[in-house]
Design a protein around this motif. Structure first.
Motif, PDB file in Angstrom:
ATOM      1  N   MET A 156       0.806  -1.228   0.000  1.00  0.00           N
ATOM      2  CA  MET A 156       0.000   0.000   0.000  1.00  0.00           C
ATOM      3  C   MET A 156       0.836   1.274   0.000  1.00  0.00           C
ATOM      4  O   MET A 156       0.299   2.363   0.172  1.00  0.00           O
ATOM      5  CB  MET A 156      -0.921  -0.011   1.221  1.00  0.00           C
ATOM      6  N   ASP A 157       2.128   1.156  -0.182  1.00  0.00           N
ATOM      7  CA  ASP A 157       3.010   2.325  -0.093  1.00  0.00           C
ATOM      8  C   ASP A 157       2.615   3.421  -1.081  1.00  0.00           C
ATOM      9  O   ASP A 157       2.462   4.591  -0.716  1.00  0.00           O
ATOM     10  CB  ASP A 157       4.459   1.888  -0.321  1.00  0.00           C
ATOM     11  N   GLU A 158       2.454   3.062  -2.336  1.00  0.00           N
ATOM     12  CA  GLU A 158       2.109   4.051  -3.358  1.00  0.00           C
ATOM     13  C   GLU A 158       0.737   4.660  -3.081  1.00  0.00           C
ATOM     14  O   GLU A 158       0.525   5.874  -3.261  1.00  0.00           O
ATOM     15  CB  GLU A 158       2.134   3.406  -4.742  1.00  0.00           C
ATOM     16  N   LYS A 159      -0.206   3.858  -2.624  1.00  0.00           N
ATOM     17  CA  LYS A 159      -1.556   4.356  -2.328  1.00  0.00           C
ATOM     18  C   LYS A 159      -1.534   5.349  -1.165  1.00  0.00           C
ATOM     19  O   LYS A 159      -2.231   6.381  -1.195  1.00  0.00           O
ATOM     20  CB  LYS A 159      -2.484   3.184  -2.002  1.00  0.00           C
ATOM     21  N   LEU A 160      -0.753   5.043  -0.127  1.00  0.00           N
ATOM     22  CA  LEU A 160      -0.656   5.964   1.008  1.00  0.00           C
ATOM     23  C   LEU A 160       0.025   7.260   0.603  1.00  0.00           C
ATOM     24  O   LEU A 160      -0.389   8.354   1.016  1.00  0.00           O
ATOM     25  CB  LEU A 160       0.100   5.305   2.157  1.00  0.00           C
ATOM     26  N   LYS A 161       1.049   7.158  -0.199  1.00  0.00           N
ATOM     27  CA  LYS A 161       1.719   8.372  -0.676  1.00  0.00           C
ATOM     28  C   LYS A 161       0.734   9.247  -1.449  1.00  0.00           C
ATOM     29  O   LYS A 161       0.660  10.465  -1.233  1.00  0.00           O
ATOM     30  CB  LYS A 161       2.902   8.002  -1.565  1.00  0.00           C
ATOM     31  N   ARG A 162      -0.029   8.636  -2.357  1.00  0.00           N
ATOM     32  CA  ARG A 162      -1.006   9.402  -3.142  1.00  0.00           C
ATOM     33  C   ARG A 162      -2.091   9.993  -2.252  1.00  0.00           C
ATOM     34  O   ARG A 162      -2.578  11.104  -2.514  1.00  0.00           O
ATOM     35  CB  ARG A 162      -1.631   8.497  -4.205  1.00  0.00           C
ATOM     36  N   PHE A 163      -2.472   9.254  -1.221  1.00  0.00           N
ATOM     37  CA  PHE A 163      -3.462   9.774  -0.272  1.00  0.00           C
ATOM     38  C   PHE A 163      -2.970  11.082   0.341  1.00  0.00           C
ATOM     39  O   PHE A 163      -3.695  12.088   0.371  1.00  0.00           O
ATOM     40  CB  PHE A 163      -3.731   8.744   0.823  1.00  0.00           C
ATOM     41  N   PHE A 164      -1.732  11.105   0.827  1.00  0.00           N
ATOM     42  CA  PHE A 164      -1.198  12.325   1.430  1.00  0.00           C
ATOM     43  C   PHE A 164      -0.989  13.422   0.390  1.00  0.00           C
ATOM     44  O   PHE A 164      -1.168  14.604   0.697  1.00  0.00           O
ATOM     45  CB  PHE A 164       0.093  12.021   2.185  1.00  0.00           C
TER      46      PHE A 164
END
Length: 539
Positions: free
Chosen positions: A359-367
């Motif tokens: 989920m690293d990329e998804k969390l980055k995009r979330f922020f």
């Protein structure tokens, strides 16, 4: 040039040379916290490399969703995406969709454990259907005999009717509170498992609390002090055990925020691992304005798949991404009202050490998505405790991994400019020992700083715990902040650290200190001999 003037210069060069040699030879550990009463090492993130396994994100669907959620001003609508119809049917004429409202089962003994659903109502695929409840289920059928479901999903939104009768907010200069919690991720593994997120958080000035520690290895034990200032033991004595009574009587601070007009939100992504419901009765009445327990229960009843022994896809969506959307939407949902939101994630970290990597990329995009909306929002991004499963706790530094949750805080520029002294004090306190009780005090302090007459409550279970905006002793120990010895990683000598497997290695810090002292003395001695020899041969 006079030869005498060269000697001091040469001596300084020589001294620096010997000093630098001593530093290079040193293998002293860099420390997060380093004082007489507490030492917490800044370990290399690859100390646990034998457990690391890179894992990739796996999408739930390869085709676009048939129904999408749209926002218009403060209203939410569901609409069929006509461009996606081709993936589900030959034409729109063959598809029929119905919508039903989902809510908690209030007529049962355990409202949080059940849900009720209204009678499905058809909605025109050529128009939009307004959401009048926070949670809805959508089903779309192909007109066959019998009808065949081609799309099913649940949606959550911030329907304005929940708070429209509450009156105007009383906070004059409010700061929103956004809390994002990941289960079972340590400060040591965070940069390795979520490298893109870690890099971006540093880029946008999220501040890490290097001395943040846990009170136990259970989620509830660590969140109750943050929300109430009570230890779980004291809370049960004062409010009753949640095995026998509901959490309604607990004095959670979202009630304090609600008094001043804040919209309050709570959501989790996995109904069976819900913090307040896994082993407990949960809530009788809805605890927050937007309480997405019914969304969690309804989504887990969809056609589901598991990954890493945790829910992955519930219907066409990733379980965590559904709640990330709710958290993201919260930052832009309330035009004339502040909000307090807590969003808890279990589905990609609870049962697998490496799963957060997916989920690293998804969390980055979330922020990245929410950052433009954080001009008046203070963000707490944290874990309840470290990872304590498998054989990690039996390793040399296993106790650090299992007992060291990460914690980041974001202070918006307007806060730092309006409260420069407080922001400066906060930066200093990042390098001291901090417990969940301090976070409670900080959240109470923020409400009092939001243009209210709120008198900030103090922790009932930790008399020495304070807001991170106030001066805090740099010489704290675990006992002074309410952390029991079993969970304390704050030690004077690392060799005394006890892991569950009782495996610990001697620390080099004292050897280094002695070595450094010897190096300094040796440098001075050799410098003295050199100058003495120089004078003896030249004068």
């Amino acid at each position: 040039m006079n030869i005498l003037s060269i000697i001091p210069i040469f001596g300084l060069i020589l001294l620096q040379s010997f000093g630098s040699r001593g530093q290079k030879q040193s293998d002293a550990p860099i420390r997060y916290i380093n004082n007489t009463f507490c030492k917490i090492p800044d370990l290399n993130q690859w100390e646990m490399k034998m457990f690391y396994e890179p894992k990739a994100y796996i999408p739930c669907e390869t085709i676009p969703p048939l129904v999408k959620l749209e926002k218009d001003d403060e209203f939410y609508f569901l609409a069929v995406d006509t461009s996606a119809v081709q993936f589900y049917a030959d034409s729109m004429d063959k598809i029929s969709c119905v919508i039903s409202n989902i809510s908690r089962g209030i007529n049962t003994q355990l409202p949080d454990q059940t849900m009720r659903e209204s009678k499905p109502v058809p909605f025109d695929s050529t128009t939009r259907s307004e959401m009048i409840k926070d949670t809805v289920r959508v089903r779309c059928y192909i007109a066959e005999k019998p009808p065949r479901i081609v799309y099913e999903n649940v949606f959550g939104a911030y329907v304005r009717y929940n708070i429209i009768t509450r009156g105007r907010p009383l906070a004059k200069q409010p700061y929103n509170i956004l809390m994002i919690a990941l289960d079972s991720v340590s400060k040591y593994s965070f940069p390795k498992l979520l490298p893109k997120t870690f890099e971006y958080l540093n880029k946008i000035n999220f501040k890490q609390l290097y001395g943040y520690t846990q009170l136990d290895n259970d989620a509830l034990t660590n969140i109750i002090p943050i929300l109430s200032g009570y230890s779980i033991k004291d809370a049960m004595k004062h409010f009753g055990t949640p095995l026998k009574t509901f959490f309604d009587t607990y004095e959670f601070l979202w009630h304090d925020y609600r008094k001043y007009g804040y919209a309050t939100i709570f959501a989790e992504d996995f109904s069976n691992a819900n913090t307040f419901n896994r082993q407990y009765k949960g809530f009788w009445s809805q605890p927050t304005d937007y309480y997405f327990r019914a969304l969690s229960v309804a989504s887990d009843l969809l056609n589901s798949t598991k990954l890493d022994n945790m829910p992955h896809c519930t219907g066409p969506e990733n379980s965590a991404e559904r709640i990330l959307k709710l958290a993201s939407n919260a930052t832009g949902a309330f035009r004339n009202r502040p909000y307090f939101g807590l969003f808890w994630f279990n589905s990609f970290s609870h049962d697998d050490y490496n799963a957060p990597r997916r989920m690293d990329e998804k969390l980055k995009r979330f922020f990245q998505d929410i950052y433009p909306n954080l001009n008046k929002t203070i963000v707490f991004f944290f874990s309840d405790h470290g990872y304590d499963k498998d054989s990690i706790t039996e390793q040399k530094y296993g106790a650090y991994e299992s007992k060291s949750p990460f914690h980041f805080v974001y202070l918006p520029q307007i806060f730092e400019m309006s409260h420069k002294d407080l922001a400066h004090q906060f930066d200093k306190n990042r390098f001291t020992l901090v417990s969940p009780y301090d976070i409670f005090c900080t959240l109470e302090d923020i409400l009092s700083l939001s243009g209210t007459n709120h008198f900030a409550r103090k922790s009932k279970s930790c008399k020495h715990c304070r807001s991170l905006f106030k001066e805090i002793s740099m010489k704290r120990n675990c006992k002074s902040i309410g952390v029991e010895e079993e969970w304390c990683i704050c030690v004077v000598d690392e060799a005394k650290l006890r892991t569950p497997g009782n495996i610990a290695k001697d620390d080099n810090s004292k050897i280094h200190e002695r070595s450094e002292a010897i190096t300094t003395k040796s440098t001075a001695f050799y410098l003295f001999l050199y100058i003495f020899y120089y004078f003896l041969n030249h004068f």
